[in-house]
Design an enzyme around this catalytic site. Structure first.
Site, PDB file in Angstrom:
ATOM      1  N   GLU A  96      -9.718  -1.276   4.993  1.00 12.93           N
ATOM      2  CA  GLU A  96     -10.425  -0.906   6.214  1.00 12.93           C
ATOM      3  C   GLU A  96     -11.750  -1.675   6.320  1.00 12.93           C
ATOM      4  O   GLU A  96     -12.205  -2.284   5.349  1.00 12.93           O
ATOM      5  CB  GLU A  96     -10.703   0.607   6.196  1.00 12.93           C
ATOM      6  CG  GLU A  96      -9.438   1.471   6.194  1.00 12.93           C
ATOM      7  CD  GLU A  96      -8.729   1.533   7.551  1.00 12.93           C
ATOM      8  OE1 GLU A  96      -8.846   0.576   8.340  1.00 12.93           O
ATOM      9  OE2 GLU A  96      -8.058   2.550   7.813  1.00 12.93           O
TER      10      GLU A  96
ATOM     11  N   ASP B 119       0.833  -1.207   0.000  1.00  9.22           N
ATOM     12  CA  ASP B 119       0.000   0.000   0.000  1.00  9.22           C
ATOM     13  C   ASP B 119       0.864   1.253   0.000  1.00  9.22           C
ATOM     14  O   ASP B 119       2.083   1.177   0.137  1.00  9.22           O
ATOM     15  CB  ASP B 119      -0.964  -0.018   1.201  1.00  9.22           C
ATOM     16  CG  ASP B 119      -0.281  -0.431   2.501  1.00  9.22           C
ATOM     17  OD1 ASP B 119       0.960  -0.424   2.555  1.00  9.22           O
ATOM     18  OD2 ASP B 119      -1.002  -0.768   3.460  1.00  9.22           O
TER      19      ASP B 119
ATOM     20  N   ASP C 294      -8.018  -2.306  14.017  1.00 16.87           N
ATOM     21  CA  ASP C 294      -9.406  -2.480  13.580  1.00 16.87           C
ATOM     22  C   ASP C 294      -9.562  -3.660  12.616  1.00 16.87           C
ATOM     23  O   ASP C 294     -10.591  -3.811  11.963  1.00 16.87           O
ATOM     24  CB  ASP C 294      -9.938  -1.195  12.933  1.00 16.87           C
ATOM     25  CG  ASP C 294      -9.169  -0.799  11.670  1.00 16.87           C
ATOM     26  OD1 ASP C 294      -8.220  -1.525  11.291  1.00 16.87           O
ATOM     27  OD2 ASP C 294      -9.524   0.220  11.054  1.00 16.87           O
TER      28      ASP C 294
ATOM     29  N   HIS D 149      -7.734  -4.271   9.910  1.00 14.39           N
ATOM     30  CA  HIS D 149      -7.381  -4.080   8.500  1.00 14.39           C
ATOM     31  C   HIS D 149      -6.098  -4.814   8.154  1.00 14.39           C
ATOM     32  O   HIS D 149      -5.226  -4.988   9.008  1.00 14.39           O
ATOM     33  CB  HIS D 149      -7.318  -2.592   8.109  1.00 14.39           C
ATOM     34  CG  HIS D 149      -6.149  -1.809   8.625  1.00 14.39           C
ATOM     35  ND1 HIS D 149      -6.289  -0.717   9.459  1.00 14.39           N
ATOM     36  CD2 HIS D 149      -4.818  -1.918   8.411  1.00 14.39           C
ATOM     37  CE1 HIS D 149      -5.105  -0.201   9.721  1.00 14.39           C
ATOM     38  NE2 HIS D 149      -4.195  -0.909   9.111  1.00 14.39           N
TER      39      HIS D 149
HETATM   40  C1  GLP Z   1      -0.621   0.126   8.712  1.00 12.43           C
HETATM   41  C2  GLP Z   1      -0.283  -0.599   7.392  1.00 12.43           C
HETATM   42  C3  GLP Z   1      -0.521  -2.071   7.496  1.00 12.43           C
HETATM   43  C4  GLP Z   1       0.017  -2.539   8.831  1.00 12.43           C
HETATM   44  C5  GLP Z   1      -0.811  -2.005   9.949  1.00 12.43           C
HETATM   45  C6  GLP Z   1      -0.246  -2.333  11.321  1.00 12.43           C
HETATM   46  O1  GLP Z   1      -1.598   1.071   8.607  1.00 12.43           O
HETATM   47  N1  GLP Z   1      -0.921  -0.100   6.224  1.00 12.43           N
HETATM   48  O2  GLP Z   1       0.097  -2.736   6.420  1.00 12.43           O
HETATM   49  O3  GLP Z   1      -0.031  -3.940   8.886  1.00 12.43           O
HETATM   50  O4  GLP Z   1      -1.090  -0.658   9.804  1.00 12.43           O
HETATM   51  O5  GLP Z   1       0.906  -1.597  11.596  1.00 12.43           O
HETATM   52  P1  GLP Z   1       1.884  -1.973  12.751  1.00 12.43           P
HETATM   53  O6  GLP Z   1       2.561  -3.233  12.328  1.00 12.43           O
HETATM   54  O7  GLP Z   1       2.848  -0.828  12.833  1.00 12.43           O
HETATM   55  O8  GLP Z   1       1.077  -2.142  13.976  1.00 12.43           O
END
Ligand code: GLP
Length: 261
Positions: free
Chosen positions: A143, A67, A136, A138
């Site tokens: 989302e 992304d 949440d 995702h």
């Molecule tokens: C972000 C990314 C995701 C990631 C998630 C969790 O928004 N777009 O790919 O897996 O949130 O992030 P983290 O691993 O820092 O908790």
């Protein structure tokens, strides 16, 4: 779905690094899916170490990120193309031209999304996709409410995700973009092996839904229950709301030697 619950980071990272090492040994031109976020960072540290030790070469590999924010200036350090370069790809021998990400600054965003899908298909699809999970539920930036059939497209981030990610923007919520391009759930589900890392109590509910909840667009990661090869690696805190955690531990402890994650 295989659930690996272990308190020690090395016990989560090691088996996945072993799997990637074996994948690249068998097919040096394998296609890897890299995630940004903090959850995969220990794995990336291990991959870099193994590369430096001469155990893994990415010289012929191809990578796709999940992304990208829309509208951050090209040089912004939080653009995911810079993040993955900083955290991983600049430290290994992968050809930078073969590290792909959706172009969040394209003049024509839908065309950029379609081009990204074409690039993944042209590479033969993703062999192993690293994932994190949002609080949440995702995955990538899909989302709640995301279509299970979705492909790479523009999404609007939830207030929760923007809040979660404000820490990467000096805690300035206003600096967090509202929009992103993300591989769809359908895109992610087409990868041949999904490997998801989650740690900390903030992920406990999302992990419980992912592994044991009803499959629902409210918790997008639950679609992974329909994938034939998923490995979920969590610490005790992230596993704290799993009802069958004793069973998952028993399964893993009695795993036949010939099986890898
Ligand atoms: C972000 C990314 C995701 C990631 C998630 C969790 O928004 N777009 O790919 O897996 O949130 O992030 P983290 O691993 O820092 O908790």
């Amino acid at each position: 779905m295989e659930v690996v619950i272990t308190e020690h980071e090395a016990d989560r990272v090691g088996p996945v690094a072993d799997r990637i090492e074996a994948l690249l040994a068998a097919n040096p031109a394998a296609v890897l899916g890299f995630a940004t976020g903090s959850s995969p960072l220990p794995l990336y540290t291990e991959l870099i170490a193994r590369h430096r030790a001469g155990r893994i070469s990415f010289a012929q590999a191809t990578a796709f990120t999940l992304d990208e924010y829309v509208g951050l200036p090209d040089e912004h350090p939080e653009r995911y193309r810079h993040v993955i370069e900083r955290e991983l790809t600049s430290h290994i021998d992968i050809d930078p031209a073969r590290v792909h990400g959706p172009d969040g600054n394209a003049a024509d965003l839908p065309a950029a999304c379609a081009a990204y899908e074409d690039a993944i298909a042209a590479a033969g699809g993703v062999d192993l996709q690293i994932l994190g999970i949002g609080s949440d539920g995702h995955v990538a930036f899909n989302e709640p409410g995301s279509s299970f059939a979705s492909r790479t497209r523009i999404k609007t981030l939830t207030a929760q995700t923007r809040l979660d990610n404000a820490r990467f923007f000096d805690d300035d919520l206003d600096a967090v973009p509202h929009h992103c391009l993300t591989q769809g759930l359908g895109t992610i589900m087409a990868a041949r092996h999904l490997v998801l890392f989650a740690t900390g109590s903030g992920k406990a509910e999302a992990v419980a839904q992912l592994v044991e909840g009803p499959v629902s667009a409210l918790w997008p990661a639950t679609i992974l229950q329909h994938h034939p090869h998923v490995t979920v690696l969590v610490d005790t805190a992230a596993a704290s709301r799993l009802r069958l955690s004793d069973y998952y531990r028993e399964v893993y402890a009695n795993k036949p030697d010939w099986q890898r994650v």
